[in-house]
Each structure stands twice: as structure tokens, then as C-alpha cells.
Design a protein around this motif. Structure first.
Motif, short mmCIF file in Angstrom:
data_model
loop_
_atom_site.label_atom_id
_atom_site.label_comp_id
_atom_site.label_asym_id
_atom_site.label_seq_id
_atom_site.Cartn_x
_atom_site.Cartn_y
_atom_site.Cartn_z
N GLY A 62 -12.13 10.85 9.43
CA GLY A 62 -12.93 11.30 10.55
C GLY A 62 -13.12 10.14 11.49
N VAL A 63 -14.27 9.47 11.38
CA VAL A 63 -14.48 8.24 12.14
C VAL A 63 -13.48 7.17 11.69
CG1 VAL A 63 -16.12 6.38 12.66
CG2 VAL A 63 -16.91 8.75 12.51
N ALA A 64 -13.29 7.07 10.39
CA ALA A 64 -12.37 6.09 9.82
C ALA A 64 -11.23 6.80 9.12
CB ALA A 64 -13.12 5.19 8.82
N THR A 65 -10.02 6.21 9.22
CA THR A 65 -8.84 6.82 8.61
C THR A 65 -7.90 5.73 8.10
OG1 THR A 65 -7.35 6.75 10.53
CG2 THR A 65 -8.91 8.58 10.44
N PRO A 66 -7.02 6.09 7.17
CA PRO A 66 -5.90 5.18 6.89
C PRO A 66 -4.94 5.19 8.07
CG PRO A 66 -5.63 7.23 5.69
CD PRO A 66 -6.98 7.31 6.36
N ALA A 67 -4.13 4.18 8.19
CA ALA A 67 -3.22 4.06 9.34
C ALA A 67 -2.20 5.19 9.39
CB ALA A 67 -2.50 2.72 9.29
N THR A 68 -1.89 5.79 8.23
CA THR A 68 -0.88 6.84 8.16
C THR A 68 -1.30 8.10 8.90
OG1 THR A 68 -1.85 7.30 5.98
CG2 THR A 68 0.25 6.11 6.04
N MET A 69 -2.60 8.37 8.96
CA MET A 69 -3.06 9.63 9.56
C MET A 69 -2.77 9.70 11.06
SD MET A 69 -6.79 11.42 9.26
CE MET A 69 -7.02 13.15 9.66
N PRO A 70 -3.26 8.76 11.87
CA PRO A 70 -2.92 8.82 13.29
C PRO A 70 -1.42 8.65 13.55
CG PRO A 70 -4.08 6.77 12.78
CD PRO A 70 -4.18 7.64 11.57
N HIS A 71 -0.75 7.93 12.67
CA HIS A 71 0.69 7.71 12.85
C HIS A 71 1.44 9.04 12.83
CE1 HIS A 71 4.69 5.89 12.40
NE2 HIS A 71 4.91 6.82 11.46
N VAL A 72 1.20 9.87 11.81
CA VAL A 72 1.96 11.12 11.71
C VAL A 72 1.55 12.12 12.78
CG1 VAL A 72 2.45 10.84 9.25
CG2 VAL A 72 0.43 12.14 9.95
N VAL A 156 4.17 2.36 6.67
CA VAL A 156 2.98 2.26 7.51
C VAL A 156 1.76 1.87 6.66
CG1 VAL A 156 1.37 3.59 8.96
CG2 VAL A 156 3.84 3.93 9.20
N ARG A 157 1.71 2.42 5.45
CA ARG A 157 0.56 2.17 4.57
C ARG A 157 0.51 0.72 4.10
NH1 ARG A 157 1.85 5.72 1.25
NH2 ARG A 157 0.65 7.46 2.15
N ALA A 158 1.66 0.13 3.81
CA ALA A 158 1.69 -1.22 3.22
C ALA A 158 1.04 -2.27 4.11
CB ALA A 158 3.12 -1.61 2.87
N PRO A 159 1.40 -2.40 5.40
CA PRO A 159 0.73 -3.41 6.22
C PRO A 159 -0.74 -3.11 6.48
CG PRO A 159 2.25 -2.10 7.54
CD PRO A 159 2.49 -1.75 6.11
N TRP A 160 -1.08 -1.83 6.51
CA TRP A 160 -2.51 -1.47 6.64
C TRP A 160 -3.30 -1.96 5.44
CZ3 TRP A 160 -4.98 2.56 3.64
CH2 TRP A 160 -6.31 2.79 4.00
N MET A 161 -2.80 -1.73 4.25
CA MET A 161 -3.48 -2.21 3.04
C MET A 161 -3.51 -3.74 3.01
SD MET A 161 -4.81 0.19 1.23
CE MET A 161 -5.04 -0.60 -0.37
N GLU A 162 -2.45 -4.36 3.47
CA GLU A 162 -2.42 -5.82 3.51
C GLU A 162 -3.49 -6.35 4.47
OE1 GLU A 162 -1.61 -9.71 2.87
OE2 GLU A 162 -0.89 -7.99 1.71
N LYS A 163 -3.66 -5.67 5.59
CA LYS A 163 -4.68 -6.07 6.56
C LYS A 163 -6.08 -6.02 5.94
CE LYS A 163 -6.91 -4.52 10.82
NZ LYS A 163 -6.93 -3.49 11.91
N TRP A 164 -6.31 -5.02 5.09
CA TRP A 164 -7.63 -4.83 4.49
C TRP A 164 -7.79 -5.53 3.15
CZ3 TRP A 164 -11.94 -2.82 6.65
CH2 TRP A 164 -11.77 -2.22 7.91
N SER A 165 -6.75 -6.19 2.68
CA SER A 165 -6.79 -6.79 1.34
C SER A 165 -7.86 -7.86 1.21
CB SER A 165 -5.41 -7.37 0.97
OG SER A 165 -5.05 -8.41 1.86
N ALA A 166 -8.11 -8.61 2.28
CA ALA A 166 -9.13 -9.67 2.19
C ALA A 166 -10.50 -9.08 1.89
CB ALA A 166 -9.16 -10.46 3.50
N PRO A 357 -8.91 4.96 13.68
CA PRO A 357 -7.57 5.35 14.15
C PRO A 357 -7.19 4.60 15.40
CG PRO A 357 -9.19 7.09 14.57
CD PRO A 357 -9.86 6.07 13.71
N SER A 358 -5.91 4.30 15.52
CA SER A 358 -5.44 3.55 16.70
C SER A 358 -4.20 4.19 17.28
CB SER A 358 -5.15 2.10 16.30
OG SER A 358 -4.17 2.04 15.28
#
Length: 358
Positions: A62-72, A156-166, A357-358
Motif C-alpha cells: 500500500g504505502v510501502a511495497t517491495p520493488a517488484t510490485m511497481p515494476h510489474v 529486481v528483488r535482489a538489489p532491493w533486498m541488498e539496499k535494505w540489508s543494512a 513505490p518508485s
């Protein structure tokens, strides 16, 4: 006409809403997605209607999403919305403009309400999906190869998870709420857990990262309902499915609204696991309430909620170090197995970043 549009589509996407749950249309949704080789994304209310570990899952939000959602959604040429209203809201993912949209809904008042559509299908989600799949069988003889779109989603998911890994792997204290969520998901048996967020930060921190695998294992909400609603949902879930571990994840503002009802869980012997993310602040509001915070401490909150849980006769534990997160969760789960409601109070940082989403 809907079947023809989907069969001809190069990039079909299915967007599933709460109506899929009401109709118990989970197998029909999966069958259609696998036949089309189409990624599936869901609204917050539709989360867990499609297994989020499936290669075709683009997640939910909704307000927040994984990167895959807006991508598809952006890449789609045809979007099939099923069991959804397409209501425009600050708590909903916006539908990209200029897409061919097929809207399958039980309520004809939803058609063309907020989002222009090409075709409308009125009916129960399960029956509609069955009819649509049957109409497609003459056009698509066997399930399409979905390896390409699955690989794209993974890329798409892998770099998103990497971004949030910290944040997910943070060893900081006060704790990162994302680290608490990561450890919670790794410690529980996800398939035998029912979890719900609360309004505000817990919703936006939990929903993108929790991979629901079973129908109705994630109770998604949090649009205009009041803070603290998740506590009642967890208690109701436990009454409906007593063999499941039932969890509500909430913040200090939410417990301020309905925290006294933890006593109800104790009195009625409803052994839920309550995960409290306490940063002593309405942190998500800090950016827009700077003056009132400075003048009147409007976003400040205080309390020892683990002590409150113990005073009510439940189990309460405050956790402040990252190495103590998993042992505390295990102790809390054990308490619920013994019939005792447990509240674990994690002292967290004033985290304001969410995966938008971006």
C-alpha cells in the motif's frame, strides 16, 4: 473478450484484492496466473491470497511495497484486477496511467469509479476466475513458460533486498525495527503463523518484507481504521485457528489506543504473541509535526508496556539488544503454547524510512 485480451497481452499482470479471500479463490487465482505465466501482485487487504514465495509473486503493498510490485505494474500492458475496488487512496498503490485494465469485482459500483477500465466482469471472484480460465483454454493450450518473468522478478528483488540489508541485519541499539521483523520471520513457522500489522509504521515496515505463504496467514488492513486494531484481529484469529501462532505487530501509539485490551486476552485465555516496536515516539509523523513536537512534545510517548503485560497476568519482556531478539521470541512462543498471552517490547530506533513505490 477478457480472455482474448489476456491471451494477446505481452505483459499481463494480475492484481488481487480482498475479494479473493472472501471467495476463497486462492487455487483459481494460482491456476490462472500459472496458465498465463503472469506475475501476481496484491493489495494490502489481498496479501496472502497468492503465495509470496512463488516465482510469479510480485508481492503486495500500500504505502510501502517491495520493488517488484511497481515494476510489474509499470511494465504491464494488461492488468487484471480481481476482487479489488481500485479505490484511489494514499494507502493504496496507484495504478499507472494508460494501461488496459480488466476489472473483475462483485460490486458493479466499483467499475470506472476511480480507474478507467476496458472491460468489467461482475461476479464472485472464484466463479469469475474459473470462467476466465475456461475461456482461455481454447487460446492457451498449456501453461506458458514463466521462467523469463520469474528471473526478471528475482533480478529486481535482489538489489532491493541488498539496499535494505543494512537495516534488516543491523546490530545497532536501539534496535532497528527491520531487524526485529527479520528475526521474527526467521524464528516462527511462517506457514503455521497468522500475523497482522497495525496502522502507521508497523504496517509499512512489516508488509513489504513478510513473505506470506498460506491463505489468510497475513491479515492486511490499515487504511483508515484506528490505531490498535491489530490486537483484536490477533485475538480473533487465535479463536478461529487455535492451533496457529497468532501475532500482532504494533507500535507505541497503537498500544496507547487499545493496550488495555491485552487484559482481555489474559482474562479470556487467548494466548497471542504481541510484538511491540517501542521508540517512545510517533516517529513516522516527525517530519510533518516538527513544530508541535518542539513546542508541545506532540509525538512523544512513554510507557513500560512489558510491565503492564505482567501486571495484567500475561507474560511481558523488554528487549534492548539485538542478540536477545531471537531468544525472547522463542520464550514468547513457549508462553503462548502454555496458554499465556505474551507481549515482547522491543526498544527501537526512531525509524522513518519505508520502502515506497518508485
Amino acid at each position: 473478450r477478457a480472455a482474448a485480451a489476456l491471451a494477446e497481452a505481452k505483459r499481463p499482470v494480475i492484481y488481487a484484492g480482498t475479494g479473493v479471500h472472501w471467495a476463497r479463490a486462492w487455487p483459481q487465482l494460482r491456476a490462472l496466473a500459472e496458465l498465463l505465466g503472469a506475475p501476481v501482485t496484491t493489495s494490502l487487504g489481498g496479501k496472502s491470497a497468492f503465495p509470496e514465495t512463488h516465482p510469479l509473486s510480485a508481492g503486495s503493498g500500500g504505502v510501502a511495497t517491495p520493488a517488484t510490485m511497481p515494476h510489474v505494474l509499470k511494465a504491464a500492458d494488461v492488468i487484471l484486477g480481481v476482487g479489488c475496488s481500485f479505490t484511489e487512496s494514499s494507502f493504496a498503490v496507484p495504478m499507472p496511467k494508460g494501461k488496459r485494465i480488466i476489472h473483475a469485482t462483485l460490486d458493479p459500483n466499483h467499475l470506472n469509479k476511480d480507474v478507467p477500465i476496458e472491460l468489467g466482469l461482475i461476479g464472485d471472484a472464484a466463479l469469475t476466475l474459473e470462467a476466465l480460465t475456461a475461456a482461455l483454454k481454447d487460446r492457451i493450450r498449456e501453461a506458458r513458460d514463466s521462467a523469463g518473468i520469474a528471473a526478471e522478478l528475482a533480478s529486481v528483488r535482489a538489489p532491493w533486498m541488498e539496499k535494505w540489508s543494512a537495516k534488516l541485519n543491523s546490530d545497532a541499539a536501539p534496535l532497528s525495527p527491520y531487524r526485529v521483523i527479520r528475526d521474527l520471520m526467521r524464528t516462527v513457522d511462517v506457514a503455521n503463523t497468522i500475523i497482522t500489522h497495525d496502522a502507521g509504521s508497523p504496517r509499512d515496515q512489516l508488509s513489504p518484507f513478510w513473505a506470506a505463504t498460506e491463505p489468510l496467514s497475513y491479515l492486511g488492513w490499515g487504511k483508515t481504521t484506528q490505531l490498535g486494531y491489530g490486537l483484536g484481529l490477533a485475538m480473533g484469529a487465535k479463536l478461529a485457528q487455535p492451533e496457529k501462532l497468532c501475532i500482532n505487530v504494533w507500535g507505541d501509539a497503537a498500544i496507547g489506543f487499545t493496550g488495555m485490551d491485552f487484559e482481555t486476552a489474559v482474562r479470556e485465555r487467548i494466548p497471542i504473541l504481541s510484538i511491540l516496536l517501542n521508540n517512545f515516539s510517533m516517529a513516522i509523523e516527525l517530519k510533518i509535526m516538527q513544530v508541535s513536537t518542539e513546542k508541545y512534545r506532540s509525538t512523544d510517548i512513554s510507557g513500560d508496556y512489558a510491565a503492564m503485560a505482567r501486571a495484567f497476568g500475561g507474560y511481558g519482556e523488554r528487549v534492548e539488544r539485538p542478540e536477545d531478539i531471537v531468544p525472547a521470541i522463542r520464550r514468547g512462543i513457549e508462553q503462548t503454547r502454555n496458554g499465556v498471552p505474551a507481549l515482547l517490547e522491543f526498544i527501537t530506533a526512531k525509524e522513518t524510512e519505508v520502502s515506497r513505490p518508485s
